[in-house]
Scaffold this motif. Sequence first.
Motif, PDB file in Angstrom:
ATOM      1  N   MET A 255      19.126 135.296 -41.378  1.00 57.91           N
ATOM      2  CA  MET A 255      17.716 135.580 -41.096  1.00 57.91           C
ATOM      3  C   MET A 255      17.549 136.030 -39.648  1.00 57.91           C
ATOM      4  O   MET A 255      16.422 136.228 -39.185  1.00 57.91           O
ATOM      5  CB  MET A 255      16.869 134.327 -41.357  1.00 57.91           C
ATOM      6  N   ASN A 256      18.690 136.153 -38.946  1.00 59.49           N
ATOM      7  CA  ASN A 256      18.669 136.616 -37.564  1.00 59.49           C
ATOM      8  C   ASN A 256      17.909 135.632 -36.659  1.00 59.49           C
ATOM      9  O   ASN A 256      17.218 136.040 -35.736  1.00 59.49           O
ATOM     10  CB  ASN A 256      17.983 137.986 -37.504  1.00 59.49           C
ATOM     11  N   LEU A 257      18.028 134.354 -36.938  1.00 58.75           N
ATOM     12  CA  LEU A 257      17.229 133.364 -36.227  1.00 58.75           C
ATOM     13  C   LEU A 257      18.066 132.425 -35.357  1.00 58.75           C
ATOM     14  O   LEU A 257      17.515 131.516 -34.741  1.00 58.75           O
ATOM     15  CB  LEU A 257      16.430 132.524 -37.236  1.00 58.75           C
ATOM     16  N   THR A 258      19.401 132.625 -35.289  1.00 61.07           N
ATOM     17  CA  THR A 258      20.213 131.625 -34.586  1.00 61.07           C
ATOM     18  C   THR A 258      19.955 131.614 -33.074  1.00 61.07           C
ATOM     19  O   THR A 258      20.020 130.562 -32.457  1.00 61.07           O
ATOM     20  CB  THR A 258      21.718 131.826 -34.848  1.00 61.07           C
ATOM     21  N   THR A 259      19.657 132.773 -32.503  1.00 60.73           N
ATOM     22  CA  THR A 259      19.397 132.821 -31.065  1.00 60.73           C
ATOM     23  C   THR A 259      18.138 132.023 -30.724  1.00 60.73           C
ATOM     24  O   THR A 259      18.134 131.180 -29.822  1.00 60.73           O
ATOM     25  CB  THR A 259      19.237 134.283 -30.601  1.00 60.73           C
ATOM     26  N   ARG A 260      17.102 132.268 -31.500  1.00 62.71           N
ATOM     27  CA  ARG A 260      15.863 131.530 -31.302  1.00 62.71           C
ATOM     28  C   ARG A 260      16.072 130.033 -31.549  1.00 62.71           C
ATOM     29  O   ARG A 260      15.590 129.179 -30.806  1.00 62.71           O
ATOM     30  CB  ARG A 260      14.791 132.074 -32.257  1.00 62.71           C
ATOM     31  N   HIS A 261      16.829 129.746 -32.606  1.00 67.29           N
ATOM     32  CA  HIS A 261      17.112 128.357 -32.980  1.00 67.29           C
ATOM     33  C   HIS A 261      17.853 127.619 -31.861  1.00 67.29           C
ATOM     34  O   HIS A 261      17.542 126.476 -31.543  1.00 67.29           O
ATOM     35  CB  HIS A 261      17.929 128.353 -34.279  1.00 67.29           C
ATOM     36  N   PHE A 262      18.831 128.294 -31.240  1.00 63.28           N
ATOM     37  CA  PHE A 262      19.584 127.673 -30.140  1.00 63.28           C
ATOM     38  C   PHE A 262      18.630 127.250 -29.021  1.00 63.28           C
ATOM     39  O   PHE A 262      18.694 126.146 -28.503  1.00 63.28           O
ATOM     40  CB  PHE A 262      20.632 128.664 -29.611  1.00 63.28           C
ATOM     41  N   GLY A 263      17.725 128.160 -28.670  1.00 65.68           N
ATOM     42  CA  GLY A 263      16.759 127.845 -27.612  1.00 65.68           C
ATOM     43  C   GLY A 263      15.853 126.678 -27.986  1.00 65.68           C
ATOM     44  O   GLY A 263      15.577 125.798 -27.163  1.00 65.68           O
ATOM     45  N   LEU A 264      15.420 126.646 -29.244  1.00 69.01           N
ATOM     46  CA  LEU A 264      14.545 125.562 -29.695  1.00 69.01           C
ATOM     47  C   LEU A 264      15.282 124.227 -29.696  1.00 69.01           C
ATOM     48  O   LEU A 264      14.758 123.223 -29.211  1.00 69.01           O
ATOM     49  CB  LEU A 264      14.038 125.857 -31.118  1.00 69.01           C
ATOM     50  N   VAL A 265      16.502 124.221 -30.249  1.00 79.63           N
ATOM     51  CA  VAL A 265      17.248 122.961 -30.340  1.00 79.63           C
ATOM     52  C   VAL A 265      17.545 122.415 -28.943  1.00 79.63           C
ATOM     53  O   VAL A 265      17.361 121.223 -28.688  1.00 79.63           O
ATOM     54  CB  VAL A 265      18.551 123.127 -31.158  1.00 79.63           C
TER      55      VAL A 265
END
Lengths: 299, 92
Positions: A255-265
Amino acid sequence: MYHYTTFGLRIRSDIELPELGEPGREEKPDLTITFRPIPGELPEALYRGKSFQISPSQVLIRIEQVAGYLVRNGREIIIDPSHTAEMDLVRVFLLGPVIGIALHQQGFLVLHGSSVLWNHQAIIFAGASGSGKSTIAGALIRRGFPFLADDLCPLRMENNMPLLLPSIPQLKLMEDVLPELDFSPESAVRLSSVTAKYGISFAEKISAEPLPVRMIFILQSEPTEKDIRMEQLSGVEKFHALKDNTYRFPLLHYMNLTTRHFGLVTSVAKQVTVYRIIRNTGISVEKTAATVTEFLSRL
Amino acid sequence: MTIQENTFFRRNPDLLFSDMDGETVMMSIQNGEYYGLDEVGSRIWQLLENPESAETLTDKLIEEYEVTRETCLSDVMEFLNMLAEKQLIIPA
Protein backbone atom coordinates in the motif's frame (compact mmCIF):
# COMPACT_ATOMS: atom_id res chain seq x y z
CA MET A 1 -28.67 6.95 3.49
CA TYR A 2 -27.31 6.52 7.01
CA HIS A 3 -24.80 8.87 8.61
CA TYR A 4 -22.43 7.92 11.42
CA THR A 5 -19.31 9.32 13.03
CA THR A 6 -16.76 6.66 13.96
CA PHE A 7 -12.94 6.84 14.21
CA GLY A 8 -13.40 10.60 13.90
CA LEU A 9 -14.65 10.04 10.33
CA ARG A 10 -18.05 11.09 9.04
CA ILE A 11 -19.37 7.98 7.34
CA ARG A 12 -22.24 7.87 4.84
CA SER A 13 -23.57 4.37 4.22
CA ASP A 14 -26.14 2.89 1.86
CA ILE A 15 -27.02 0.36 4.53
CA GLU A 16 -27.78 0.72 8.19
CA LEU A 17 -24.83 -0.17 10.42
CA PRO A 18 -26.35 -0.75 13.86
CA GLU A 19 -22.89 -1.63 15.26
CA LEU A 20 -21.92 2.05 14.90
CA GLY A 21 -24.77 3.22 17.13
CA GLU A 22 -27.62 5.54 16.27
CA PRO A 23 -27.39 7.27 12.89
CA GLY A 24 -26.69 11.00 13.07
CA ARG A 25 -27.63 13.92 10.87
CA GLU A 26 -26.56 14.32 7.27
CA GLU A 27 -23.05 15.72 6.83
CA LYS A 28 -20.47 15.89 4.11
CA PRO A 29 -18.80 12.48 4.47
CA ASP A 30 -15.11 11.60 4.86
CA LEU A 31 -15.88 8.00 3.92
CA THR A 32 -18.73 6.62 1.82
CA ILE A 33 -20.01 3.03 1.80
CA THR A 34 -21.96 2.15 -1.32
CA PHE A 35 -23.26 -0.98 -3.07
CA ARG A 36 -22.44 -1.56 -6.72
CA PRO A 37 -20.56 -4.01 -8.96
CA ILE A 38 -16.76 -3.91 -8.73
CA PRO A 39 -14.08 -5.30 -11.04
CA GLY A 40 -12.84 -8.84 -10.42
CA GLU A 41 -9.20 -7.80 -10.74
CA LEU A 42 -7.05 -4.82 -9.85
CA PRO A 43 -4.79 -4.54 -12.89
CA GLU A 44 -2.25 -2.38 -11.05
CA ALA A 45 -2.06 -4.67 -8.00
CA LEU A 46 1.40 -5.14 -6.48
CA TYR A 47 0.15 -8.05 -4.40
CA ARG A 48 -2.37 -10.75 -5.28
CA GLY A 49 -3.36 -13.17 -2.57
CA LYS A 50 -6.36 -15.38 -1.96
CA SER A 51 -8.43 -12.60 -0.38
CA PHE A 52 -6.45 -9.41 -1.04
CA GLN A 53 -5.33 -7.58 -4.16
CA ILE A 54 -3.37 -4.50 -3.21
CA SER A 55 -2.17 -1.40 -4.98
CA PRO A 56 -0.99 1.86 -3.39
CA SER A 57 -4.36 3.56 -3.84
CA GLN A 58 -6.87 0.69 -3.92
CA VAL A 59 -7.36 -2.60 -2.14
CA LEU A 60 -9.73 -5.29 -3.34
CA ILE A 61 -10.88 -7.77 -0.72
CA ARG A 62 -12.80 -10.86 -1.80
CA ILE A 63 -14.50 -12.99 0.81
CA GLU A 64 -15.98 -16.06 -0.81
CA GLN A 65 -19.77 -16.34 -0.59
CA VAL A 66 -19.90 -13.01 1.21
CA ALA A 67 -18.80 -10.04 -0.87
CA GLY A 68 -16.12 -8.20 -2.76
CA TYR A 69 -15.02 -4.92 -1.19
CA LEU A 70 -13.10 -2.23 -3.00
CA VAL A 71 -11.41 0.28 -0.67
CA ARG A 72 -10.16 3.46 -2.32
CA ASN A 73 -7.83 6.03 -0.78
CA GLY A 74 -9.50 5.65 2.60
CA ARG A 75 -12.45 7.63 1.22
CA GLU A 76 -14.66 5.08 -0.42
CA ILE A 77 -15.74 1.50 0.22
CA ILE A 78 -17.71 -0.20 -2.55
CA ILE A 79 -19.43 -3.45 -1.66
CA ASP A 80 -20.43 -6.07 -4.20
CA PRO A 81 -22.26 -8.76 -2.21
CA SER A 82 -22.60 -12.31 -3.48
CA HIS A 83 -26.14 -13.52 -4.25
CA THR A 84 -26.27 -15.81 -1.26
CA ALA A 85 -24.64 -13.35 1.12
CA GLU A 86 -25.95 -13.04 4.62
CA MET A 87 -26.01 -9.28 5.35
CA ASP A 88 -24.86 -9.80 8.94
CA LEU A 89 -21.70 -11.40 7.59
CA VAL A 90 -21.22 -8.66 4.97
CA ARG A 91 -21.14 -6.18 7.88
CA VAL A 92 -18.77 -8.34 9.98
CA PHE A 93 -16.09 -8.15 7.27
CA LEU A 94 -16.92 -4.52 6.45
CA LEU A 95 -16.39 -3.42 10.06
CA GLY A 96 -13.30 -5.62 10.48
CA PRO A 97 -10.61 -6.05 7.81
CA VAL A 98 -12.26 -3.74 5.26
CA ILE A 99 -12.54 -0.68 7.46
CA GLY A 100 -9.11 -1.62 8.89
CA ILE A 101 -7.64 -1.16 5.41
CA ALA A 102 -9.51 2.15 4.98
CA LEU A 103 -8.01 3.38 8.28
CA HIS A 104 -4.51 2.49 7.04
CA GLN A 105 -5.20 4.40 3.83
CA GLN A 106 -6.35 7.36 5.92
CA GLY A 107 -2.83 7.40 7.38
CA PHE A 108 -3.51 6.34 10.97
CA LEU A 109 -1.31 3.96 12.93
CA VAL A 110 -3.75 1.05 13.25
CA LEU A 111 -2.75 -1.25 16.08
CA HIS A 112 -4.23 -4.72 16.35
CA GLY A 113 -5.61 -4.48 19.84
CA SER A 114 -8.45 -3.72 22.19
CA SER A 115 -8.69 -0.80 24.56
CA VAL A 116 -10.31 0.24 27.84
CA LEU A 117 -10.31 3.53 29.71
CA TRP A 118 -8.12 4.00 32.77
CA ASN A 119 -7.31 7.23 34.52
CA HIS A 120 -8.53 9.44 31.63
CA GLN A 121 -6.39 7.59 29.12
CA ALA A 122 -6.72 4.70 26.72
CA ILE A 123 -4.77 1.58 27.61
CA ILE A 124 -4.32 -0.80 24.73
CA PHE A 125 -3.91 -4.58 24.76
CA ALA A 126 -2.30 -5.73 21.55
CA GLY A 127 -1.24 -9.13 20.36
CA ALA A 128 -1.50 -11.71 17.63
CA SER A 129 -4.89 -13.16 16.69
CA GLY A 130 -5.95 -15.52 19.44
CA SER A 131 -3.67 -13.93 22.05
CA GLY A 132 -6.70 -12.91 24.10
CA LYS A 133 -6.85 -9.14 23.65
CA SER A 134 -10.64 -8.94 23.39
CA THR A 135 -11.02 -11.39 26.27
CA ILE A 136 -8.78 -9.40 28.61
CA ALA A 137 -10.64 -6.22 27.61
CA GLY A 138 -13.90 -8.05 28.42
CA ALA A 139 -12.60 -9.13 31.83
CA LEU A 140 -11.51 -5.56 32.64
CA ILE A 141 -14.88 -4.21 31.53
CA ARG A 142 -16.48 -6.63 34.01
CA ARG A 143 -14.21 -5.07 36.63
CA GLY A 144 -15.52 -1.61 35.82
CA PHE A 145 -13.11 -0.28 33.19
CA PRO A 146 -15.13 1.44 30.44
CA PHE A 147 -14.86 -0.06 26.93
CA LEU A 148 -13.04 1.94 24.24
CA ALA A 149 -12.10 -0.20 21.25
CA ASP A 150 -11.90 -3.76 20.01
CA ASP A 151 -9.64 -5.32 17.39
CA LEU A 152 -8.83 -2.04 15.62
CA CYS A 153 -7.07 0.72 17.54
CA PRO A 154 -6.36 3.60 15.14
CA LEU A 155 -3.99 6.21 16.55
CA ARG A 156 -2.96 9.61 15.34
CA MET A 157 -0.38 12.01 16.70
CA GLU A 158 -1.46 15.44 17.88
CA ASN A 159 0.89 17.85 19.63
CA ASN A 160 3.33 15.01 20.12
CA MET A 161 0.71 12.90 21.91
CA PRO A 162 -0.70 9.64 20.51
CA LEU A 163 -4.50 9.68 20.53
CA LEU A 164 -6.86 6.73 20.16
CA LEU A 165 -9.77 7.58 17.90
CA PRO A 166 -13.31 6.85 19.16
CA SER A 167 -14.09 3.41 17.79
CA ILE A 168 -16.92 0.99 17.02
CA PRO A 169 -18.74 0.48 20.35
CA GLN A 170 -18.77 -3.31 20.10
CA LEU A 171 -16.65 -5.98 21.74
CA LYS A 172 -16.37 -9.26 19.86
CA LEU A 173 -15.87 -12.40 21.93
CA MET A 174 -15.72 -16.10 21.20
CA GLU A 175 -18.70 -18.05 22.43
CA ASP A 176 -16.63 -20.14 24.86
CA VAL A 177 -15.38 -17.16 26.90
CA LEU A 178 -18.84 -15.65 27.49
CA PRO A 179 -19.67 -17.77 30.58
CA GLU A 180 -16.21 -17.21 32.10
CA LEU A 181 -16.60 -13.45 31.73
CA ASP A 182 -20.14 -13.64 33.01
CA PHE A 183 -21.69 -11.54 30.25
CA SER A 184 -25.39 -12.33 30.22
CA PRO A 185 -26.44 -14.26 27.09
CA GLU A 186 -28.96 -11.53 26.26
CA SER A 187 -26.25 -8.86 26.05
CA ALA A 188 -24.28 -10.85 23.47
CA VAL A 189 -25.54 -11.19 19.91
CA ARG A 190 -24.18 -13.83 17.58
CA LEU A 191 -22.47 -11.95 14.75
CA SER A 192 -23.69 -14.33 12.05
CA SER A 193 -25.01 -17.84 11.71
CA VAL A 194 -21.62 -19.13 10.53
CA THR A 195 -19.35 -17.74 13.25
CA ALA A 196 -18.93 -18.62 16.91
CA LYS A 197 -18.25 -14.95 17.65
CA TYR A 198 -20.60 -12.79 19.65
CA GLY A 199 -20.86 -9.02 19.77
CA ILE A 200 -21.52 -7.03 22.90
CA SER A 201 -22.65 -3.51 22.16
CA PHE A 202 -22.04 -0.55 24.39
CA ALA A 203 -24.95 1.81 23.94
CA GLU A 204 -23.16 4.82 25.38
CA LYS A 205 -19.97 5.69 23.60
CA ILE A 206 -17.65 6.48 26.45
CA SER A 207 -15.90 9.28 24.64
CA ALA A 208 -16.69 11.01 21.40
CA GLU A 209 -13.25 12.61 21.56
CA PRO A 210 -9.88 10.99 20.90
CA LEU A 211 -8.13 9.90 24.11
CA PRO A 212 -4.43 10.00 24.96
CA VAL A 213 -2.53 6.70 24.89
CA ARG A 214 0.35 6.37 27.35
CA MET A 215 0.49 2.63 27.91
CA ILE A 216 0.37 -0.36 25.61
CA PHE A 217 0.43 -3.98 26.74
CA ILE A 218 1.51 -6.73 24.37
CA LEU A 219 -0.03 -10.12 25.16
CA GLN A 220 2.21 -13.08 24.60
CA SER A 221 1.59 -16.74 25.38
CA GLU A 222 4.75 -18.58 26.39
CA PRO A 223 4.63 -22.31 27.14
CA THR A 224 7.92 -22.15 29.07
CA GLU A 225 6.68 -19.37 31.35
CA LYS A 226 5.33 -20.97 34.52
CA ASP A 227 3.09 -18.14 35.64
CA ILE A 228 2.58 -14.60 34.40
CA ARG A 229 5.01 -11.69 34.36
CA MET A 230 5.31 -8.21 32.92
CA GLU A 231 8.37 -6.83 31.22
CA GLN A 232 8.91 -3.24 30.13
CA LEU A 233 10.23 -2.87 26.60
CA SER A 234 12.66 -0.26 25.35
CA GLY A 235 14.72 0.64 22.30
CA VAL A 236 14.67 -1.56 19.23
CA GLU A 237 12.46 -4.14 20.97
CA LYS A 238 9.80 -1.54 21.76
CA PHE A 239 9.79 -0.36 18.16
CA HIS A 240 9.34 -3.91 16.87
CA ALA A 241 6.54 -4.62 19.34
CA LEU A 242 4.51 -1.74 17.91
CA LYS A 243 5.46 -2.50 14.31
CA ASP A 244 4.60 -6.19 14.59
CA ASN A 245 1.29 -5.45 16.30
CA THR A 246 0.18 -3.12 13.55
CA TYR A 247 -3.04 -4.36 11.99
CA ARG A 248 -2.10 -6.60 9.03
CA PHE A 249 1.36 -5.09 8.92
CA PRO A 250 2.70 -7.15 5.96
CA LEU A 251 0.12 -5.54 3.65
CA LEU A 252 1.41 -2.00 4.26
CA HIS A 253 4.38 -2.56 1.97
CA TYR A 254 2.09 -2.97 -1.06
CA MET A 255 0.00 0.00 0.00
CA ASN A 256 3.14 2.15 -0.12
CA LEU A 257 2.66 3.05 3.54
CA THR A 258 5.81 1.72 5.24
CA THR A 259 7.64 5.06 5.20
CA ARG A 260 4.73 6.82 6.84
CA HIS A 261 4.27 3.89 9.22
CA PHE A 262 7.93 4.05 10.33
CA GLY A 263 7.51 7.71 11.26
CA LEU A 264 4.28 7.02 13.14
CA VAL A 265 5.64 4.03 15.07
CA THR A 266 8.81 5.85 16.13
CA SER A 267 6.91 8.93 17.26
CA VAL A 268 4.28 6.89 19.14
CA ALA A 269 6.98 4.67 20.70
CA LYS A 270 8.70 7.72 22.16
CA GLN A 271 5.53 8.79 23.97
CA VAL A 272 4.20 5.52 25.37
CA THR A 273 5.39 2.88 27.83
CA VAL A 274 5.14 -0.61 26.40
CA TYR A 275 4.92 -3.74 28.53
CA ARG A 276 4.91 -7.33 27.43
CA ILE A 277 2.58 -9.56 29.41
CA ILE A 278 4.18 -12.99 29.19
CA ARG A 279 1.97 -15.79 30.43
CA ASN A 280 1.55 -19.50 30.31
CA THR A 281 -1.32 -20.53 28.05
CA GLY A 282 -3.02 -22.06 31.09
CA ILE A 283 -3.26 -18.75 32.97
CA SER A 284 -6.90 -17.77 33.24
CA VAL A 285 -8.26 -14.48 31.96
CA GLU A 286 -9.34 -13.64 35.51
CA LYS A 287 -5.79 -14.04 36.80
CA THR A 288 -4.47 -11.93 33.91
CA ALA A 289 -7.05 -9.21 34.60
CA ALA A 290 -6.18 -9.30 38.32
CA THR A 291 -2.46 -8.96 37.52
CA VAL A 292 -3.11 -5.98 35.23
CA THR A 293 -5.47 -4.30 37.71
CA GLU A 294 -2.98 -4.74 40.52
CA PHE A 295 -0.17 -3.40 38.32
CA LEU A 296 -2.20 -0.30 37.40
CA SER A 297 -3.14 0.35 41.02
CA ARG A 298 0.56 0.57 41.92
CA LEU A 299 1.34 3.24 39.30
CA MET B 1 33.04 -6.53 0.21
CA THR B 2 36.15 -5.99 2.30
CA ILE B 3 36.78 -2.49 3.50
CA GLN B 4 40.01 -0.70 4.22
CA GLU B 5 40.88 1.05 7.47
CA ASN B 6 41.07 4.35 5.67
CA THR B 7 38.00 4.02 3.42
CA PHE B 8 35.56 6.80 4.20
CA PHE B 9 31.86 5.98 4.46
CA ARG B 10 28.66 7.92 4.83
CA ARG B 11 25.11 6.94 5.70
CA ASN B 12 22.99 5.65 2.84
CA PRO B 13 20.53 8.52 2.23
CA ASP B 14 17.74 6.05 1.34
CA LEU B 15 17.31 5.08 4.97
CA LEU B 16 14.93 6.19 7.66
CA PHE B 17 16.30 6.00 11.16
CA SER B 18 15.31 7.07 14.62
CA ASP B 19 16.80 7.04 18.09
CA MET B 20 14.96 4.79 20.56
CA ASP B 21 16.23 5.04 24.15
CA GLY B 22 19.84 5.21 22.93
CA GLU B 23 19.39 2.42 20.37
CA THR B 24 18.69 3.02 16.68
CA VAL B 25 15.95 1.61 14.47
CA MET B 26 16.24 1.86 10.70
CA MET B 27 14.22 1.10 7.64
CA SER B 28 15.55 0.85 4.12
CA ILE B 29 13.32 2.73 1.69
CA GLN B 30 14.74 0.59 -1.12
CA ASN B 31 13.92 -2.88 0.17
CA GLY B 32 11.64 -2.24 3.15
CA GLU B 33 13.97 -4.13 5.53
CA TYR B 34 14.25 -3.10 9.17
CA TYR B 35 17.50 -2.93 11.17
CA GLY B 36 18.37 -2.23 14.78
CA LEU B 37 21.62 -1.01 16.32
CA ASP B 38 22.67 -1.42 19.96
CA GLU B 39 24.08 1.46 22.00
CA VAL B 40 27.65 1.32 20.74
CA GLY B 41 26.45 0.78 17.16
CA SER B 42 24.16 3.77 17.59
CA ARG B 43 27.08 5.92 18.77
CA ILE B 44 28.99 4.99 15.61
CA TRP B 45 25.87 5.75 13.55
CA GLN B 46 25.71 9.17 15.20
CA LEU B 47 29.34 9.84 14.30
CA LEU B 48 28.62 8.78 10.71
CA GLU B 49 26.59 11.94 10.29
CA ASN B 50 29.79 13.09 8.59
CA PRO B 51 32.00 10.81 6.48
CA GLU B 52 34.23 8.63 8.68
CA SER B 53 36.66 5.76 8.21
CA ALA B 54 37.41 2.89 10.61
CA GLU B 55 40.53 4.82 11.64
CA THR B 56 38.85 8.16 12.31
CA LEU B 57 36.00 6.41 14.16
CA THR B 58 38.48 4.48 16.31
CA ASP B 59 40.30 7.70 17.22
CA LYS B 60 37.02 9.08 18.56
CA LEU B 61 35.72 5.93 20.23
CA ILE B 62 38.85 5.16 22.27
CA GLU B 63 38.32 8.50 24.00
CA GLU B 64 34.79 7.49 24.99
CA TYR B 65 35.09 3.79 25.77
CA GLU B 66 37.64 1.83 27.79
CA VAL B 67 39.11 -0.24 25.01
CA THR B 68 42.50 -0.68 23.39
CA ARG B 69 43.02 0.91 20.01
CA GLU B 70 43.69 -2.49 18.45
CA THR B 71 40.47 -4.11 19.73
CA CYS B 72 38.45 -1.05 18.90
CA LEU B 73 39.74 -0.84 15.34
CA SER B 74 39.02 -4.50 14.69
CA ASP B 75 35.47 -4.19 16.12
CA VAL B 76 34.80 -1.05 14.10
CA MET B 77 36.07 -2.76 10.94
CA GLU B 78 33.73 -5.66 11.55
CA PHE B 79 30.81 -3.33 12.23
CA LEU B 80 31.45 -1.16 9.15
CA ASN B 81 31.73 -4.32 7.03
CA MET B 82 28.32 -5.40 8.26
CA LEU B 83 26.80 -1.96 7.59
CA ALA B 84 28.37 -1.83 4.13
CA GLU B 85 27.17 -5.34 3.28
CA LYS B 86 23.60 -4.35 4.09
CA GLN B 87 24.15 -1.08 2.21
CA LEU B 88 23.35 0.98 5.29
CA ILE B 89 26.56 2.92 4.57
CA ILE B 90 28.14 3.72 1.23
CA PRO B 91 31.64 4.89 0.30
CA ALA B 92 31.84 8.66 0.79
